[in-house]
Design a protein around this motif. Structure first.
Motif, PDB file in Angstrom:
ATOM      1  N   GLN A 185       0.829  -1.199   0.000  1.00 65.08           N
ATOM      2  CA  GLN A 185       0.000   0.000   0.000  1.00 65.08           C
ATOM      3  C   GLN A 185       0.870   1.257   0.000  1.00 65.08           C
ATOM      4  OE1 GLN A 185      -2.777  -0.035   3.277  1.00 65.08           O
ATOM      5  NE2 GLN A 185      -4.353  -1.061   2.073  1.00 65.08           N
ATOM      6  N   ILE A 186       0.432   2.253  -0.740  1.00 62.80           N
ATOM      7  CA  ILE A 186       1.107   3.547  -0.765  1.00 62.80           C
ATOM      8  C   ILE A 186       0.047   4.653  -0.739  1.00 62.80           C
ATOM      9  CG2 ILE A 186       3.171   2.753  -1.975  1.00 62.80           C
ATOM     10  CD1 ILE A 186       1.921   3.758  -4.584  1.00 62.80           C
ATOM     11  N   VAL A 187       0.476   5.854  -0.362  1.00 63.45           N
ATOM     12  CA  VAL A 187      -0.406   7.014  -0.399  1.00 63.45           C
ATOM     13  C   VAL A 187      -0.059   7.821  -1.646  1.00 63.45           C
ATOM     14  CG1 VAL A 187      -1.195   9.091   0.809  1.00 63.45           C
ATOM     15  CG2 VAL A 187      -0.482   7.075   2.117  1.00 63.45           C
ATOM     16  N   VAL A 188      -1.069   8.087  -2.451  1.00 64.63           N
ATOM     17  CA  VAL A 188      -0.865   8.859  -3.673  1.00 64.63           C
ATOM     18  C   VAL A 188      -1.789  10.065  -3.669  1.00 64.63           C
ATOM     19  CG1 VAL A 188      -0.123   6.866  -5.021  1.00 64.63           C
ATOM     20  CG2 VAL A 188      -2.552   7.455  -4.938  1.00 64.63           C
ATOM     21  N   PRO A 191      -1.664  15.623  -8.897  1.00 61.47           N
ATOM     22  CA  PRO A 191      -0.506  16.506  -9.121  1.00 61.47           C
ATOM     23  C   PRO A 191      -0.691  17.902  -8.528  1.00 61.47           C
ATOM     24  CG  PRO A 191      -1.085  15.341 -11.131  1.00 61.47           C
ATOM     25  CD  PRO A 191      -2.186  15.086 -10.162  1.00 61.47           C
ATOM     26  N   LYS A 192      -1.940  18.320  -8.311  1.00 57.78           N
ATOM     27  CA  LYS A 192      -2.207  19.671  -7.829  1.00 57.78           C
ATOM     28  C   LYS A 192      -1.892  19.860  -6.343  1.00 57.78           C
ATOM     29  CE  LYS A 192      -6.049  20.153 -11.106  1.00 57.78           C
ATOM     30  NZ  LYS A 192      -7.504  20.399 -11.228  1.00 57.78           N
ATOM     31  N   ILE A 193      -1.765  18.771  -5.612  1.00 58.73           N
ATOM     32  CA  ILE A 193      -1.596  18.875  -4.158  1.00 58.73           C
ATOM     33  C   ILE A 193      -0.189  19.353  -3.812  1.00 58.73           C
ATOM     34  CG2 ILE A 193      -1.337  17.484  -2.059  1.00 58.73           C
ATOM     35  CD1 ILE A 193      -3.737  15.951  -2.808  1.00 58.73           C
ATOM     36  N   GLU A 264      -8.536  16.972  -7.444  1.00 56.37           N
ATOM     37  CA  GLU A 264      -7.642  17.171  -6.303  1.00 56.37           C
ATOM     38  C   GLU A 264      -8.038  16.254  -5.165  1.00 56.37           C
ATOM     39  OE1 GLU A 264      -5.940  20.755  -3.414  1.00 56.37           O
ATOM     40  OE2 GLU A 264      -7.093  21.222  -5.216  1.00 56.37           O
ATOM     41  N   GLY A 265      -7.060  15.612  -4.562  1.00 61.65           N
ATOM     42  CA  GLY A 265      -7.330  14.715  -3.448  1.00 61.65           C
ATOM     43  C   GLY A 265      -6.241  13.677  -3.309  1.00 61.65           C
ATOM     44  N   ILE A 266      -6.454  12.739  -2.366  1.00 57.11           N
ATOM     45  CA  ILE A 266      -5.489  11.676  -2.112  1.00 57.11           C
ATOM     46  C   ILE A 266      -6.222  10.345  -1.953  1.00 57.11           C
ATOM     47  CG2 ILE A 266      -3.917  13.279  -0.967  1.00 57.11           C
ATOM     48  CD1 ILE A 266      -4.668  11.973   1.692  1.00 57.11           C
ATOM     49  N   HIS A 276       2.228   3.110 -12.879  1.00 56.32           N
ATOM     50  CA  HIS A 276       2.343   3.760 -14.184  1.00 56.32           C
ATOM     51  C   HIS A 276       1.768   5.178 -14.157  1.00 56.32           C
ATOM     52  CE1 HIS A 276      -1.884   3.081 -15.531  1.00 56.32           C
ATOM     53  NE2 HIS A 276      -1.607   4.002 -16.413  1.00 56.32           N
ATOM     54  N   PHE A 277       0.781   5.450 -13.260  1.00 59.10           N
ATOM     55  CA  PHE A 277       0.309   6.821 -13.069  1.00 59.10           C
ATOM     56  C   PHE A 277       1.437   7.700 -12.534  1.00 59.10           C
ATOM     57  CE2 PHE A 277      -3.717   4.432 -12.666  1.00 59.10           C
ATOM     58  CZ  PHE A 277      -4.502   5.117 -13.578  1.00 59.10           C
ATOM     59  N   ILE A 278       2.198   7.146 -11.589  1.00 57.10           N
ATOM     60  CA  ILE A 278       3.314   7.891 -10.994  1.00 57.10           C
ATOM     61  C   ILE A 278       4.424   8.091 -12.027  1.00 57.10           C
ATOM     62  CG2 ILE A 278       5.112   7.806  -9.218  1.00 57.10           C
ATOM     63  CD1 ILE A 278       3.095   6.155  -7.518  1.00 57.10           C
ATOM     64  N   ALA A 279       4.716   7.044 -12.803  1.00 52.99           N
ATOM     65  CA  ALA A 279       5.770   7.142 -13.815  1.00 52.99           C
ATOM     66  C   ALA A 279       5.443   8.198 -14.867  1.00 52.99           C
ATOM     67  CB  ALA A 279       5.990   5.786 -14.471  1.00 52.99           C
ATOM     68  N   GLU A 280       4.158   8.370 -15.157  1.00 49.28           N
ATOM     69  CA  GLU A 280       3.734   9.358 -16.152  1.00 49.28           C
ATOM     70  C   GLU A 280       3.444  10.723 -15.542  1.00 49.28           C
ATOM     71  OE1 GLU A 280       0.355   7.504 -17.890  1.00 49.28           O
ATOM     72  OE2 GLU A 280       1.518   5.934 -18.897  1.00 49.28           O
ATOM     73  N   ASN A 281       3.754  10.887 -14.226  1.00 49.76           N
ATOM     74  CA  ASN A 281       3.526  12.144 -13.496  1.00 49.76           C
ATOM     75  C   ASN A 281       2.060  12.551 -13.481  1.00 49.76           C
ATOM     76  OD1 ASN A 281       6.315  12.586 -12.887  1.00 49.76           O
ATOM     77  ND2 ASN A 281       6.615  13.273 -15.002  1.00 49.76           N
ATOM     78  N   ARG A 282       1.183  11.572 -13.550  1.00 43.83           N
ATOM     79  CA  ARG A 282      -0.243  11.861 -13.447  1.00 43.83           C
ATOM     80  C   ARG A 282      -0.707  11.786 -12.005  1.00 43.83           C
ATOM     81  NH1 ARG A 282      -3.120   7.830 -17.189  1.00 43.83           N
ATOM     82  NH2 ARG A 282      -4.917   9.199 -16.810  1.00 43.83           N
ATOM     83  N   LEU A 283       0.089  11.149 -11.151  1.00 46.10           N
ATOM     84  CA  LEU A 283      -0.141  11.119  -9.708  1.00 46.10           C
ATOM     85  C   LEU A 283       1.187  11.315  -8.995  1.00 46.10           C
ATOM     86  CD1 LEU A 283      -2.573   8.080  -9.158  1.00 46.10           C
ATOM     87  CD2 LEU A 283      -3.143  10.505  -8.993  1.00 46.10           C
ATOM     88  N   GLN A 284       1.095  11.809  -7.765  1.00 44.19           N
ATOM     89  CA  GLN A 284       2.283  11.927  -6.916  1.00 44.19           C
ATOM     90  C   GLN A 284       2.347  10.742  -5.952  1.00 44.19           C
ATOM     91  OE1 GLN A 284       3.250  15.802  -5.031  1.00 44.19           O
ATOM     92  NE2 GLN A 284       1.202  16.444  -5.730  1.00 44.19           N
ATOM     93  N   LEU A 285       3.543  10.221  -5.748  1.00 44.10           N
ATOM     94  CA  LEU A 285       3.758   9.286  -4.649  1.00 44.10           C
ATOM     95  C   LEU A 285       3.998  10.125  -3.400  1.00 44.10           C
ATOM     96  CD1 LEU A 285       4.259   6.520  -3.365  1.00 44.10           C
ATOM     97  CD2 LEU A 285       6.639   6.675  -4.147  1.00 44.10           C
TER      98      LEU A 285
END
Length: 323
Positions: A185-188, A191-193, A264-266, A276-285
């Motif tokens: 599990q990770i918190v994501v 990108p706006k946050i 916007e949210g987590i 792959h969302f993180i790799a494409e910078n569509r989400l932040q880890l």
């Protein structure tokens, strides 16, 4: 009598010839197959039945083979044919190589049939998108179904589906279970946050401040009972229940992440779904640590089926997702 020395044969008449020509100069491999069948059966009719061709076709191929090698291979008898000394030599030279070739052909044919067979695979809807793409790239025909662990086990155990991807361990006599990976599990977050404050408190190891920051955010969840969030809070903060309430509930983890990329949210996600969302910078880890929950992922199949080759390919494709 004929004696064989390596690739050369010497007859009583001191006739030398190189046997390489039989192997490398052969025009039609089917001549070899027909020769093998005639030699084994001692009969053109039986060879024709074994090869599913006509008897005249067998006779024609043997005539062409004899013309090519330059020697008579079979003498006709009242009931069938008898191999000549040259036929015995040829058989000794080619039989092992021809058997190997036929075994290779059989293996490729079996693999092709496996690849073209419809297989049935059960998986949680939350893991489908992350794992299915590898399987779709490997197989031509797959019937997917969405269920949770216990239902998936029952379907495999009763042989109603071929394979299941599960996150629970089942020890039974009639099923085979192999671990294909582990997810964490990770918190994501979107990108706006602005996560600078969170990263500062994580660096300071300030659990209370981290929890306060998380509670202030808009939360996305894929389950109204938030069992995944409760598990996270128990492992990370040693609390049975979080004080947050999810703002949006989207009943598919992967779709939840897709929506989160545009708003916007987590949220809390398994790492294989978010990578792959993180790799494409569509989400932040936002946060990943050793304290976060993890679970093994297994491939479940029934015993005593004809899926050895398919099972290996399914296992290999799924294992690659976790690398």
């Amino acid at each position: 009598m004929i004696q064989i020395y390596g690739y050369y044969a010497i007859s009583k008449n001191n006739l030398n010839y190189v046997c390489d020509k039989y192997i490398y100069n052969m025009v039609n491999l089917e001549w070899y197959r027909t020769f093998k069948s005639v030699y084994k059966n001692g009969n053109f009719s039986l060879a024709a039945k074994e090869l599913f061709i006509s008897q005249p076709a067998v006779s024609q191929q043997m005539s062409m083979l004899e013309a090519h090698v330059g020697y008579k291979l079979f003498n006709r008898k009242s009931k069938g044919v008898e191999p000549t000394e040259y036929a015995k030599l040829l058989n000794n030279l080619i039989i092992e190589a021809l058997d190997r070739l036929e075994n290779v052909e059989s293996g490729f044919r079996s693999k092709a049939l496996d690849a073209n067979r419809l297989i049935t695979i059960g998986v949680s809807q939350h893991l489908f998108t992350s794992l299915a793409s590898k399987l779709i790239a490997t197989f031509d025909y797959i019937d997917f179904s969405f269920h949770e662990n216990d239902t998936l086990f029952d379907l495999v155990n009763t042989k109603k589906i071929d394979f299941a991807i599960v996150t629970a361990k089942y020890d039974t006599f009639d099923t085979i279970q192999k671990q294909i990976g582990e997810m964490v599990q990770i918190v994501v977050g979107s990108p706006k946050i602005d996560a600078n404050e969170l990263q500062l408190q994580i660096g300071n190891n300030n659990a209370d401040a981290i929890e306060d920051w998380l509670n202030e955010q808009k939360w996305y969840s894929h389950d109204s009972g938030i069992p995944h969030i409760k598990l996270f809070w128990l492992h990370v903060f040693n609390k049975k229940r979080p004080s947050m309430v999810p703002n949006y509930i989207i009943p598919s983890e992967y779709e939840m992440l897709e929506v989160l990329t545009q708003n916007e949210g987590i949220g809390i996600s398994w790492d294989i779904n978010a990578k792959h969302f993180i790799a494409e910078n569509r989400l932040q880890l936002l946060w990943k640590s050793a304290e976060m929950p993890s679970t093994a992922v297994y491939l479940l199949s029934a015993k005593n089926t004809n899926f050895n080759t398919i099972a290996q390919d399914v296992e290999a494709a799924l294992t690659a997702v976790f690398r």
